[in-house]
Design a protein around this motif. Structure first.
Motif, PDB file in Angstrom:
ATOM      1  N   ARG A  50       0.807  -1.220   0.000  1.00  0.00           N
ATOM      2  CA  ARG A  50       0.000   0.000   0.000  1.00  0.00           C
ATOM      3  C   ARG A  50       0.840   1.269   0.000  1.00  0.00           C
ATOM      4  O   ARG A  50       0.386   2.303  -0.466  1.00  0.00           O
ATOM      5  CB  ARG A  50      -0.924   0.013   1.215  1.00  0.00           C
ATOM      6  CG  ARG A  50      -2.108  -0.934   1.087  1.00  0.00           C
ATOM      7  CD  ARG A  50      -3.046  -0.786   2.264  1.00  0.00           C
ATOM      8  NE  ARG A  50      -4.225  -1.604   2.121  1.00  0.00           N
ATOM      9  CZ  ARG A  50      -5.126  -1.789   3.069  1.00  0.00           C
ATOM     10  NH1 ARG A  50      -4.963  -1.192   4.250  1.00  0.00           N
ATOM     11  NH2 ARG A  50      -6.181  -2.552   2.867  1.00  0.00           N
ATOM     12  N   GLY A  51       2.012   1.225   0.549  1.00  0.00           N
ATOM     13  CA  GLY A  51       2.830   2.425   0.606  1.00  0.00           C
ATOM     14  C   GLY A  51       3.953   2.269   1.614  1.00  0.00           C
ATOM     15  O   GLY A  51       3.991   1.316   2.391  1.00  0.00           O
ATOM     16  N   SER A  52       4.872   3.233   1.595  1.00  0.00           N
ATOM     17  CA  SER A  52       5.988   3.170   2.526  1.00  0.00           C
ATOM     18  C   SER A  52       6.396   4.582   2.936  1.00  0.00           C
ATOM     19  O   SER A  52       6.145   5.552   2.223  1.00  0.00           O
ATOM     20  CB  SER A  52       7.174   2.435   1.908  1.00  0.00           C
ATOM     21  OG  SER A  52       7.598   3.075   0.721  1.00  0.00           O
ATOM     22  N   VAL A  53       6.995   4.670   4.115  1.00  0.00           N
ATOM     23  CA  VAL A  53       7.453   5.935   4.667  1.00  0.00           C
ATOM     24  C   VAL A  53       8.924   5.798   5.036  1.00  0.00           C
ATOM     25  O   VAL A  53       9.325   4.798   5.646  1.00  0.00           O
ATOM     26  CB  VAL A  53       6.632   6.326   5.913  1.00  0.00           C
ATOM     27  CG1 VAL A  53       7.196   7.586   6.562  1.00  0.00           C
ATOM     28  CG2 VAL A  53       5.165   6.543   5.536  1.00  0.00           C
ATOM     29  N   THR A  54       9.706   6.793   4.671  1.00  0.00           N
ATOM     30  CA  THR A  54      11.124   6.808   4.996  1.00  0.00           C
ATOM     31  C   THR A  54      11.407   7.922   5.999  1.00  0.00           C
ATOM     32  O   THR A  54      10.882   9.030   5.868  1.00  0.00           O
ATOM     33  CB  THR A  54      11.980   7.025   3.736  1.00  0.00           C
ATOM     34  OG1 THR A  54      11.740   5.946   2.824  1.00  0.00           O
ATOM     35  CG2 THR A  54      13.465   7.078   4.075  1.00  0.00           C
ATOM     36  N   ARG A  55      12.233   7.616   6.986  1.00  0.00           N
ATOM     37  CA  ARG A  55      12.617   8.584   8.005  1.00  0.00           C
ATOM     38  C   ARG A  55      14.120   8.876   7.914  1.00  0.00           C
ATOM     39  O   ARG A  55      14.934   7.947   7.849  1.00  0.00           O
ATOM     40  CB  ARG A  55      12.349   8.020   9.398  1.00  0.00           C
ATOM     41  CG  ARG A  55      11.090   8.440  10.075  1.00  0.00           C
ATOM     42  CD  ARG A  55      11.063   7.773  11.444  1.00  0.00           C
ATOM     43  NE  ARG A  55       9.951   8.218  12.262  1.00  0.00           N
ATOM     44  CZ  ARG A  55       9.719   7.770  13.484  1.00  0.00           C
ATOM     45  NH1 ARG A  55      10.534   6.869  14.019  1.00  0.00           N
ATOM     46  NH2 ARG A  55       8.701   8.220  14.187  1.00  0.00           N
ATOM     47  N   ARG A  56      14.455  10.155   7.940  1.00  0.00           N
ATOM     48  CA  ARG A  56      15.853  10.561   8.114  1.00  0.00           C
ATOM     49  C   ARG A  56      15.972  11.149   9.506  1.00  0.00           C
ATOM     50  O   ARG A  56      15.295  12.124   9.831  1.00  0.00           O
ATOM     51  CB  ARG A  56      16.270  11.580   7.062  1.00  0.00           C
ATOM     52  CG  ARG A  56      17.725  12.050   7.233  1.00  0.00           C
ATOM     53  CD  ARG A  56      18.194  12.862   6.038  1.00  0.00           C
ATOM     54  NE  ARG A  56      17.515  14.146   5.921  1.00  0.00           N
ATOM     55  CZ  ARG A  56      17.900  15.249   6.561  1.00  0.00           C
ATOM     56  NH1 ARG A  56      18.915  15.214   7.408  1.00  0.00           N
ATOM     57  NH2 ARG A  56      17.243  16.387   6.376  1.00  0.00           N
ATOM     58  N   ILE A  57      16.826  10.553  10.323  1.00  0.00           N
ATOM     59  CA  ILE A  57      16.951  10.964  11.725  1.00  0.00           C
ATOM     60  C   ILE A  57      18.368  11.454  11.986  1.00  0.00           C
ATOM     61  O   ILE A  57      19.337  10.774  11.660  1.00  0.00           O
ATOM     62  CB  ILE A  57      16.618   9.799  12.680  1.00  0.00           C
ATOM     63  CG1 ILE A  57      15.210   9.258  12.398  1.00  0.00           C
ATOM     64  CG2 ILE A  57      16.731  10.251  14.130  1.00  0.00           C
ATOM     65  CD1 ILE A  57      14.827   8.073  13.254  1.00  0.00           C
ATOM     66  N   GLU A  58      18.458  12.646  12.587  1.00  0.00           N
ATOM     67  CA  GLU A  58      19.746  13.184  13.008  1.00  0.00           C
ATOM     68  C   GLU A  58      19.781  13.203  14.539  1.00  0.00           C
ATOM     69  O   GLU A  58      18.777  13.488  15.187  1.00  0.00           O
ATOM     70  CB  GLU A  58      19.942  14.605  12.474  1.00  0.00           C
ATOM     71  CG  GLU A  58      19.997  14.689  10.954  1.00  0.00           C
ATOM     72  CD  GLU A  58      20.159  16.122  10.474  1.00  0.00           C
ATOM     73  OE1 GLU A  58      20.383  17.016  11.329  1.00  0.00           O
ATOM     74  OE2 GLU A  58      20.040  16.352   9.255  1.00  0.00           O
ATOM     75  N   TYR A  59      20.975  12.906  15.097  1.00  0.00           N
ATOM     76  CA  TYR A  59      21.137  12.852  16.543  1.00  0.00           C
ATOM     77  C   TYR A  59      22.124  13.919  17.014  1.00  0.00           C
ATOM     78  O   TYR A  59      23.011  14.348  16.265  1.00  0.00           O
ATOM     79  CB  TYR A  59      21.655  11.474  16.968  1.00  0.00           C
ATOM     80  CG  TYR A  59      20.701  10.345  16.684  1.00  0.00           C
ATOM     81  CD1 TYR A  59      19.765   9.940  17.640  1.00  0.00           C
ATOM     82  CD2 TYR A  59      20.717   9.666  15.465  1.00  0.00           C
ATOM     83  CE1 TYR A  59      18.882   8.898  17.392  1.00  0.00           C
ATOM     84  CE2 TYR A  59      19.835   8.627  15.203  1.00  0.00           C
ATOM     85  CZ  TYR A  59      18.921   8.249  16.176  1.00  0.00           C
ATOM     86  OH  TYR A  59      18.034   7.221  15.912  1.00  0.00           O
ATOM     87  N   TYR A  60      21.962  14.315  18.273  1.00  0.00           N
ATOM     88  CA  TYR A  60      22.979  15.175  18.882  1.00  0.00           C
ATOM     89  C   TYR A  60      24.267  14.362  19.048  1.00  0.00           C
ATOM     90  O   TYR A  60      24.208  13.136  19.206  1.00  0.00           O
ATOM     91  CB  TYR A  60      22.491  15.695  20.235  1.00  0.00           C
ATOM     92  CG  TYR A  60      21.494  16.837  20.100  1.00  0.00           C
ATOM     93  CD1 TYR A  60      21.941  18.139  19.879  1.00  0.00           C
ATOM     94  CD2 TYR A  60      20.127  16.609  20.203  1.00  0.00           C
ATOM     95  CE1 TYR A  60      21.045  19.184  19.750  1.00  0.00           C
ATOM     96  CE2 TYR A  60      19.210  17.649  20.072  1.00  0.00           C
ATOM     97  CZ  TYR A  60      19.681  18.932  19.849  1.00  0.00           C
ATOM     98  OH  TYR A  60      18.785  19.967  19.703  1.00  0.00           O
ATOM     99  N   PRO A  61      25.409  14.992  19.001  1.00  0.00           N
ATOM    100  CA  PRO A  61      26.697  14.269  18.969  1.00  0.00           C
ATOM    101  C   PRO A  61      26.860  13.213  20.051  1.00  0.00           C
ATOM    102  O   PRO A  61      27.395  12.142  19.785  1.00  0.00           O
ATOM    103  CB  PRO A  61      27.722  15.386  19.143  1.00  0.00           C
ATOM    104  CG  PRO A  61      27.061  16.587  18.567  1.00  0.00           C
ATOM    105  CD  PRO A  61      25.607  16.457  18.902  1.00  0.00           C
ATOM    106  N   ALA A  62      26.376  13.451  21.255  1.00  0.00           N
ATOM    107  CA  ALA A  62      26.585  12.490  22.339  1.00  0.00           C
ATOM    108  C   ALA A  62      25.936  11.139  22.058  1.00  0.00           C
ATOM    109  O   ALA A  62      26.371  10.120  22.576  1.00  0.00           O
ATOM    110  CB  ALA A  62      26.041  13.042  23.651  1.00  0.00           C
ATOM    111  N   ALA A  63      24.893  11.131  21.232  1.00  0.00           N
ATOM    112  CA  ALA A  63      24.181   9.882  20.947  1.00  0.00           C
ATOM    113  C   ALA A  63      24.317   9.464  19.494  1.00  0.00           C
ATOM    114  O   ALA A  63      23.684   8.525  19.054  1.00  0.00           O
ATOM    115  CB  ALA A  63      22.696  10.034  21.288  1.00  0.00           C
TER     116      ALA A  63
END
Length: 334
Positions: free
Chosen positions: A318-331
């Motif tokens: 039916r469909g798909s979703v893509t996530r781009r995630i950025e983290y703070y440097p400590a993690a």
């Protein structure tokens, strides 16, 4: 901006159906240390079930190959180092656009939300005022910076560990006769809600009633009754919802007195990360294949999903979703 009637309906739902909010004591004007947190007015990593010190999320619905489909849906979230959402931008195939920018108090309740138009001009500002126990006592909207266009006040007539009685009045524009609403909430010895009654026009007519049952397996059963406007003693509809210990919906059953055609059952399954893997909607005709679906996920090293693929109960894509995630440097991944 939403109409006054829609705002009132949304406010009824927000207060009447919450299971866990507002269970701290001390009185509306209690003195003491910092104001208490109110989960209903927080937007943070926990709200979006994110793990690690997330800085930014861009969630994009992949474009279907079929011709004539509009622009992709998009969700963008910015977080401060404490984990609070500072900005949320949402588009829905050119049908909806929202740009909200949040400001918080010392315990993470959002006190101010600026709503921007797509051209980056300010549409209006919403401001929340809380008491020492974290209860919302005033909500107001301003345009052009300082012009008051909407104001609602919540007054607690009673505030004890056993019972809260709250009256809601609209100040701008002023409440009309019959518009005043009262919420009567009762609690058990553990501070958990057992019953919420909503009255129109100063307790003269019951609008709805919600009962809560806490089970030994840590699930919570919520039974909600809507009453007929013409006959306050007649139940118009009933909804029974079962929550797990994390307050996730496991099942919901809706029945309407006047017509069984509107009746339905919902059931939801989750993966170990707490994301929905199967949702089933059943009506009197059987399983509704259009409403029901399955999800499969791909996760990053932090345990957040980066791709979600949705299919029908019979596994048709039916469909798909893509996530781009950025983290703070400590993690951040190293």
């Amino acid at each position: 901006m939403a109409s006054n009637q829609k705002r009132k309906l949304w406010y009824f739902l927000l207060l009447a159906f919450s299971v866990y909010g507002g269970n701290s004591w001390g009185g509306q004007n209690a003195s003491g240390p910092a104001r208490k947190a109110n989960p209903e007015y927080q937007m943070n990593w926990q709200t979006f079930s994110l793990r690690g010190k997330v800085k930014f999320v861009r969630e994009t619905e992949d474009k279907p190959p079929a011709p004539g489909i509009g622009p992709e849906n998009l969700e963008q979230l910015w977080f401060d180092p404490a984990g609070n959402v500072t900005r949320r931008v949402t588009t829905r195939a050119d049908e909806y656009y929202g740009d909200k920018r949040y400001k918080y108090d010392g315990v993470g309740n959002y006190e101010e939300v600026e709503h921007y138009k797509q051209d980056n001009t300010l549409k209006f500002t919403a401001k929340n005022t809380f008491d020492a126990d974290g209860n919302l006592v005033e909500y107001a909207e301003f345009t052009q910076g300082t012009r008051l266009t909407y104001k609602r006040i919540n007054t607690y007539e009673k505030y004890t560990p056993e019972e809260h009685i709250m009256e809601v009045k609209w100040v701008v524009p002023p409440s009309r006769p019959g518009d005043t609403v009262k919420y009567v909430t009762r609690f058990d010895a553990q501070g958990r809600k057992t019953q919420v009654e909503v009255y129109r026009d100063s307790r003269k007519a019951v609008f709805s009633k919600t009962l809560y049952q806490y089970n030994p397996d840590n699930t919570v059963e919520e039974t909600h009754y809507e009453y007929s406007r013409d006959n306050p003693d007649q139940v118009d509809s009933k909804r029974v919802t079962l929550y797990d210990a994390a307050h996730r919906v496991l099942s919901r059953k809706f029945t309407r007195s006047a017509s069984s055609e509107d009746n339905f059952d919902e059931s939801t399954r989750y993966d170990p990360a707490g994301n929905i893997v199967e949702y089933t909607w059943t009506n009197p005709q059987g399983v509704d294949l259009k409403r029901s679906y399955r999800n499969d996920y791909v996760y990053d090293k932090q345990g957040n999903w980066t791709r979600r693929v949705t299919s029908s109960p019979k596994r048709a894509f039916r469909g798909s979703v893509t996530r781009r995630i950025e983290y703070y440097p400590a993690a951040a991944d190293r």
